[in-house]
Design an enzyme around this catalytic site. Structure first.
Site, PDB file in Angstrom:
ATOM      1  N   MET A 102       0.724  -1.349  -0.438  1.00 18.61           N
ATOM      2  CA  MET A 102      -0.168   0.149  -0.377  1.00 18.61           C
ATOM      3  C   MET A 102       0.750   1.444  -0.057  1.00 18.61           C
ATOM      4  O   MET A 102       1.921   1.408   0.058  1.00 18.61           O
ATOM      5  CB  MET A 102      -0.832  -0.311   1.370  1.00 18.61           C
ATOM      6  CG  MET A 102      -2.409  -0.827   0.704  1.00 18.61           C
ATOM      7  SD  MET A 102      -3.161  -1.278   1.962  1.00 18.61           S
ATOM      8  CE  MET A 102      -2.026  -1.664   4.022  1.00 18.61           C
ATOM      9  N   ARG A 335       8.054  -3.712  16.142  1.00 19.96           N
ATOM     10  CA  ARG A 335       6.948  -4.865  16.074  1.00 19.96           C
ATOM     11  C   ARG A 335       7.708  -5.711  16.013  1.00 19.96           C
ATOM     12  O   ARG A 335       9.227  -5.692  16.112  1.00 19.96           O
ATOM     13  CB  ARG A 335       6.373  -4.724  14.800  1.00 19.96           C
ATOM     14  CG  ARG A 335       7.461  -5.225  12.941  1.00 19.96           C
ATOM     15  CD  ARG A 335       6.506  -5.745  12.182  1.00 19.96           C
ATOM     16  NE  ARG A 335       8.262  -5.717  11.091  1.00 19.96           N
ATOM     17  CZ  ARG A 335       7.819  -6.226   9.775  1.00 19.96           C
ATOM     18  NH1 ARG A 335       7.192  -5.537   9.017  1.00 19.96           N
ATOM     19  NH2 ARG A 335       9.140  -5.888   9.360  1.00 19.96           N
ATOM     20  N   CYS A 857     -12.991 -35.843  10.692  1.00 17.71           N
ATOM     21  CA  CYS A 857     -11.801 -36.859  10.229  1.00 17.71           C
ATOM     22  C   CYS A 857     -11.921 -35.334   9.003  1.00 17.71           C
ATOM     23  O   CYS A 857     -12.906 -35.252   8.791  1.00 17.71           O
ATOM     24  CB  CYS A 857     -11.206 -37.849   9.866  1.00 17.71           C
ATOM     25  SG  CYS A 857     -13.488 -38.314   9.023  1.00 17.71           S
ATOM     26  N   TYR A 877     -11.214 -35.427  19.229  1.00 20.45           N
ATOM     27  CA  TYR A 877     -10.029 -35.389  18.879  1.00 20.45           C
ATOM     28  C   TYR A 877     -10.227 -34.788  17.105  1.00 20.45           C
ATOM     29  O   TYR A 877     -10.728 -35.024  16.723  1.00 20.45           O
ATOM     30  CB  TYR A 877      -9.028 -37.033  18.223  1.00 20.45           C
ATOM     31  CG  TYR A 877     -10.822 -38.007  17.818  1.00 20.45           C
ATOM     32  CD1 TYR A 877     -10.598 -38.088  16.073  1.00 20.45           C
ATOM     33  CD2 TYR A 877     -11.617 -38.235  18.513  1.00 20.45           C
ATOM     34  CE1 TYR A 877     -11.278 -38.767  15.695  1.00 20.45           C
ATOM     35  CE2 TYR A 877     -13.076 -39.431  17.702  1.00 20.45           C
ATOM     36  CZ  TYR A 877     -12.353 -38.998  15.822  1.00 20.45           C
ATOM     37  OH  TYR A 877     -13.546 -39.757  15.369  1.00 20.45           O
TER      38      TYR A 877
END
Lengths: 902, 902
Positions: A102, A335, A857, A877
């Site tokens: 920018m 930073r 999963c 899990y």
């Protein structure tokens, strides 16, 4: 009324959402009493408002005036005044760093009058006019959208005419001449003169920063870095200080400790008589910070003091930008310092040793992505490399090998001892054998969730996809590079980098990963594999942090694995079981014929015969897997995909038969039968068709075959003295009744197998939650279920109503551009929508059965952001591909630590 | 502990869930002091427990003993005692009447000893032995599962040998002989003697009733009648009374008022010296109730008194079964009487006139299905008819016409003035023209939600589907009936009954519906069209009830209509607007070429050209519809289906080009282009692909074209002095951002059209909620939306994860059989799953915007059960096909009345 502007004295480092990273840290430093040039920050709220309305909010003007006056008062100067003018910089600063994406405009406040004032005050004509020249050039380009060439051309011409070597040769008169020319350019190009009003300059620059949020390059960057599209940027207005005022001035960058090892010390570069931009551009050799001590002891001591103060305050490695203006130190930025993956682990471990952070904090200071980067072999950084092209990094690692273009070539050359890279336009399930044989996979088409990408990640195979510059011609055995016209042939050596997406010509040396050796074989092995002390330190750091993560996490980590080899590997990587053992892959290859027999059976007897042939084979499959995962749960999913996947393609088969007819060739009885089956099994929307539990209800015996094979494999393992822990998982449940039916079937079979073998068989039966209806009626389903496994791939498809096979290619790019999502919901779970259903499913399920075991999963199980979400909703899990297991372990630890705090 | 047995004195008529209909009403009568033979009811809880566990609950035995002893005490008899035995009947009785579907065993308690006791007590040997014979026969068949032939054969042989005309000729000795033979049958067939223990008989009979719940015929009946599969049956044990003890005994059935007109009076049949079964079997002519008055004044008076008492109590027409045993009246059953559709309206109106029920209650006493039956022409009941075959009743009405087999024939013969029935294997969108031309549609394949069924219902066209006995050969022009071998040819006359599914040969006279005339043209017209006073009474009754429903309902009723003609018809039927105006149909026919041009456009200019050609055509479409619906809202849905629907089929096109190549014919440039487009637009799962709002984002200009046409049509109507009320509806929204983008586009266009015309344009923009994600994030979407319309068809597809195109044919039958659902979720909304998301969507949407207007469009909008649900969750309107509008009005009134009470 919304407050749109904050003085640096009003903010703090935790206000990044509102003030951006730069603004928040400038405020933090100001409040720490550090020498920050006075200034203020315009909030991201103002930016978002501007982007929505196309104009700045009304009250912004007023607030800016107030803040500007405060700065003027503090500095005793007036913006752009004819004498001793206040100059300011206008810089973007979003929540997440987007370097170079920018706009920035420096020297705001200079005009035809104040340039003289600056010259008088600084006693440096050339400096003042060069600053003015730079302002018009930068302002013209970024604020007024004038083609940069209109400014760079006159400079080139001038230097050419006068025979100058560079910018520094230009005289004050030259610069005055350029200023005149540049003002002409502005007038010609925009129809208006360069604005002489300093406040107008500032206001226009602010708007330009807002607008720059939405440039293409910024949008593309955000998409790549997964930065949300709608957060906007803040704007920092800061009093200008000049490091280029002479030899007593300068500018530098430094770190509060060694950014690669984390060892304490003072690291940085300094450049005399220069501005920040010059350091980055590298136009002169920089000095080390130690040299600054000799040049300006006072400033050096002050800087070192500040560095310690900042590190103690931030409790992390900080990077810092500073400027010295005529012997006065100014802090321009700080930073928490970016670092390499290896450094992240070493710094974190080092900070623990120094008692600056806790062990838990160390876990939160590293990420799964960083660990991933450490696990794979990499190309030697120092090697010479010739880049051919670039695609998307789909599965990390480094692969070197001969180009092969199909399965046969891949297998043939691998058998001959060669290392191969499979190059294809795109892959499909038929290419699996080639992918297995290859060390790397490269495709010209497809995205990060294309078949090639998903399968390669699952196998831990290095993969680059979507290299659209390549034209792959399998028949000709060539790979053409469109942009360069270069051509590669089958057998040529190439190298692909799955971490960067780069594609190189010829052999590039690869370095193995000792962290991977540690993960697979433990600390001792990892240390033994480390070539130097730095690496040993790294391996130890990873071990400490991962061990801590394991001890803190709530989530168990299982792996998705369909065969003993994958199961063994997953176990090495720390998998605590198998969360998803797909059974459909077991019906491919030689066994495809048997499953075809099931489909084509004319009678119950024929079908039973086909089942009977399959049962012992399946039993063998399961035995191997249970053995490899002995003592840990193995969740076996009953067959899920639509049957037509085991049959030829409708269109291809239709063409084949139409041509046979045309040629007067006889169509065999078998072909007719297959064609009829293909037609009967063809579906408009197979994803929404006859699959999962529906197959079990539609084809009596199919699920029984599998359940029996599981039960018998369990018995066989038990009889060998092992501790098998299979769990039976039913896919695509939408209603409790479906599950009830399969459970009844299973209970019957358990009884039979128990009686036949004398071994008690009573295995858990649970189900996938992958349909919205299952989530919304989970309180019913839970009554019949021993566990839930959320199939968030399918749940994403049905919740959003799009199919992964289709939409990623067809309109996801438009959706990214339009800001509908910042990242594919197949990559990171859509927390707001799909996540709401997961939450609903867990809550409803546990309302009926509080102890219900819940997991997930699929791809999301290995994705860091998703893992944090799964931890927060209380899953038990996650299950992911074996190669993601260490990452999931780390991220689950991080999630537990941060969710516990929250 | 659960109470499993209720004495008749303990229950009441509102306990049908637990005691079944028969048991609840027996209890009600008992408590009213009516002469009911003592007994008790075993609950449906006990049945469900039995069905789940495969055995009766333990405590049931004990409770039965207690209740049986109470009955024995009351009667002063002992079950199956050697002297004056108590005998009982064991009858099923579910919540919903399932006549003849489940088991009944009479005369329980008879054995070798008690038969003599009964003979002695009754003084009628033959009666006693015939009762014993019947017990063994009935018990053998229903409880012991012995083939009925093993009992009927010996009777036949005996009667044949002795030359008897029927049962009544058999002597006591014959019956004794049969009893001996039957006992042998039982022993031979079951290996055990016929149980002599009366209690064992009873217990076995109870279990048999439980088991009979799950016979195939019962399951099929439930599916057809939409009775849930899991509610089970109650069992009634009732003291036997005998109407066949001689001339002072008898049995009868009566109604408390005229069951077809509702007029008060005494209606019924009586049979002297007979049992209930004999009345049903119709073996002798029955007497009227008036005759009973002459035979037994005391019993008659008592019966009439009871009839009045019951009607006053139930406040509805009751039907009653009674028996007179030697001059003593016994009530065996009562229930609210079943009636024809016409009678339902007339009875309800009559009861209001007699101040027995309120006007609101009258509305709840009739149903939408009954109103439907009254709206369509029907075959003359008295006409001779030859049935050919039978299919599923898919869309009501009666159609007679020539057989035609495709569009061309349908149109040609219709143009020639013929009436035609379109007969096809199944239909698809290409058959639309033929369906429009035909008076009726008949298909050999497909279910109630197949294309033919859905489209025909939408058009109000009579339709029978799934007549699987038919083989349709379009090429040969024949329709073969498999079961009979009959063949029909193109041009042969057939008749189809869309209310029963029957198919007749030749011309069958059709009677028009005056109720339909009333609905379309008002009361006066309806009365004028009525051929007799009874019909006038009916039309008046419908008017009164429908008017009341309209005044009470909360839900507005809109119609789905895509053209002015449908809009006008919908308005006649009372539609208060159009809730769904699909725009894709407007791109078919001649305009298909234009949309093909959009798809095939190579450049932006070419595409814009195609848009420009379409805009005025679309504007014309909308103008016509706004005019027809002047002053009422018209919700226009932007284009929804995937683009490939406007292109040729992939497989067909591939075969065509492969054959051309094979033949050496040239493939034209256009064909190549089309083929490329077909490939590019082909999707694995088009339902989950590029459609709806995704098209709008992917193809800039497509939505704009439609929005502009709507805005310009609005202006044109305004300029004509009309009051157009268009609303723009965006399909397939999953995220608020999608809607925001379309809304911005619309706002821009409104501004342009306003400026160009001088007419202010600011139309509501809302969206479909048809994806689970939309429902789960409705609080966000509501912020950008002026209204929600729930698309429950698509929502059902994504919530369950099945596509209507595929699964109804492929596995819905197995799902019905397995009890996963009792009715297709595409027919009646799945309240528990899909409904939960609708609820969620309304609640979340209104949490952000309390005044948010919410409706539903699609098939469920016209379905009675679904309408009640939509009322209960607070929707503002339902939209359905024009022909369902009156039904929806009535059902919305019923829903409001019953939901307001609840």
């Amino acid at each position: 009324m919304t407050k749109y502007v904050y003085s640096f004295t009003e903010g703090n480092k935790d206000m990044k959402d509102l003030l951006g990273g730069k603004g928040a840290n400038l405020a933090e430093m100001t409040n720490l009493g550090l020498p920050v040039p006075p200034g203020f920050t315009i909030t991201t709220d103002a930016c978002r408002s501007y982007l929505n309305l196309g104009a700045t909010p009304e009250s912004l003007d007023v607030e800016v005036t107030a803040q500007l006056r405060a700065v003027e008062q503090q500095m005793g100067k007036t913006l752009g005044a004819a004498e001793d003018p206040l100059l300011v910089s206008v810089r973007s600063g979003a929540k997440f760093s987007m370097p170079g994406m920018m706009e920035t405009v420096l020297n705001i406040g200079l005009n035809d009058e104040s340039v003289e004032g600056l010259a008088a005050k600084s006693g440096n004509d050339r400096f003042a006019w060069d600053s003015y020249r730079r302002l018009i050039q930068m302002f013209g380009k970024t604020v007024l959208d004038i083609d940069g060439e209109h400014f760079s051309k006159p400079i080139e011409e001038l230097q050419h005419t006068k025979g100058y070597a560079g910018d520094l040769d230009m005289t004050t008169e030259d610069l005055k001449e350029l200023v005149a020319q540049f003002k002409d350019v502005v007038l010609r190009d925009t129809g208006k003169p360069f604005p002489q009003d300093p406040r107008e300059q500032m206001d226009l620059a602010i708007e330009a920063v807002f607008r720059s949020w939405n440039t293409d390059r910024a949008a593309i960057y955000r998409r790549r870095e997964r930065i949300p599209n709608d957060i906007g940027t803040a704007v920092n207005i800061c009093t200008m200080v000049f490091g280029n005022m002479g030899d007593k001035s300068g500018t530098g960058v430094c770190f509060t400790r060694d950014p690669s090892t984390g060892h304490s010390g003072v690291y940085g570069d300094y450049l005399v008589n220069a501005q920040g931009e010059d350091v980055v551009a590298g136009i002169r050799n920089t000095l080390s910070l130690a040299d600054l001590e000799k040049l300006d002891k006072k400033c050096y001591d002050e800087l070192v003091g500040i560095m310690h103060k900042l590190e103690t305050h931030y409790r992390d490695l900080c990077d810092i930008e500073f400027t010295i203006e005529e012997g006065k130190l100014w802090m321009l930025q700080t930073r928490v310092g970016k670092r390499t993956a290896g450094a992240a682990f070493r710094v974190a471990a080092q900070l623990v040793d120094e008692r600056l952070i806790t062990q838990d904090e160390a876990v939160t200071r590293v990420t799964g992505d960083q660990l991933t980067a450490l696990l794979f072999p990499q190309f030697d950084k120092d090697a010479d490399k010739t880049i051919i092209s670039r695609g998307m990094a789909a599965s990390p690692g480094a692969a070197v090998g001969e180009i092969v273009l199909n399965n046969e070539q891949a297998i043939e050359r691998t058998n001959a001892g060669a290392s191969v890279v499979l190059v294809r336009r795109e892959t499909n399930p038929d290419d699996l054998a080639g992918m297995v044989a290859a060390t790397g996979v490269l495709t010209a088409r497809g995205g990060k969730t294309s078949h090639a990408a998903v399968v390669a990640r699952g196998m831990g195979r290095c993969c680059v996809v979507g290299a659209e510059d390549l034209v792959v011609d399998e028949a000709a055995g060539t790979v053409d590079v469109k942009s360069t016209g270069k051509q590669f042939k089958r057998g040529d050596i190439i190298a692909i980098d799955g971490t960067t997406g780069e594609i190189f010509e010829g052999n590039v040396p690869v370095v193995d990963s000792p962290v991977m050796t540690y993960i697979s074989h433990g600390l001792e092995a990892g240390l033994a594999a480390s070539p130097d002390d730095a690496t040993k330190e790294l391996v130890e750091a990873v071990d400490r942090i991962l061990t801590r993560a394991d001890s803190k996490r709530h989530l168990l980590v299982r792996a998705n694995a369909d065969n003993p080899e994958d199961a063994r590997r997953a176990r090495e990587f720390g998998a605590q079981g198998i969360g998803l053992c797909r059974t459909e892959h077991m019906f491919l290859g030689d066994r495809r014929q048997l499953i075809e027999n099931v489909i084509l059976a004319d009678t119950e007897d024929e079908r039973q015969e086909a089942f009977d042939a399959l049962t012992p084979l399946q039993k063998g499959d399961f035995e191997g897997i249970f053995e490899a995962m002995d003592g840990r749960p193995v969740t076996v999913r009953l067959i899920d995909p639509p049957l037509h996947e085991f049959l030829p393609d409708l269109t291809e088969m239709s063409i084949k038969l139409a041509l046979k007819t045309e040629r007067g060739e006889e169509i065999t009885a078998h072909e007719k039968k297959v064609m009829a089956a293909v037609r009967a099994n063809h579906e408009q929307n197979p994803m929404l068709g006859l699959r999962g539990v529906r197959l079990g209800l539609k084809i009596p015996g199919l699920f029984s075959l599998q359940i029996r094979a599981i039960a018998e494999a369990y018995v066989a393992c038990k009889q060998k003295g092992l501790d098998p822990q299979p769990e039976i998982m039913v896919p695509l449940i939408g209603s409790v009744r479906e599950l009830q039916i399969v459970r009844d079937e299973a209970t019957e079979i358990f009884k039979e197998v128990s009686e036949a073998s004398g071994v008690e068989v009573d295995l858990p039966v649970g189900n996938m939650i992958e349909l919205p209806r299952a989530a919304m009626t989970a309180e019913d389903i839970a009554k019949e279920s021993d566990f839930f496994s959320f199939g968030t791939n399918d749940l994403t498809q049905t919740t959003w109503g799009f199919s992964r096979d289709d939409v990623e290619a067809s309109f996801f790019n438009e959706y990214f551009d339009a800001g509908v999502f910042g990242i594919s919901p197949f990559e990171t779970i859509d927390i707001h929508g799909v996540g709401a259903l997961v939450k609903e499913g867990v809550a409803r399920g546990r309302s009926a059965k509080p102890e219900l075991h819940c997991g997930v999963c699929g791809e999301h199980g290995g994705d860091p952001t998703s893992i944090h979400f799964f931890d927060s909703v209380g899953l038990d899990y996650v299950s992911c591909s074996p190669f993601r297991v260490p990452i999931a372990r780390l991220e689950a630890g991080r999630a537990a630590i941060s969710n516990d705090v929250a």
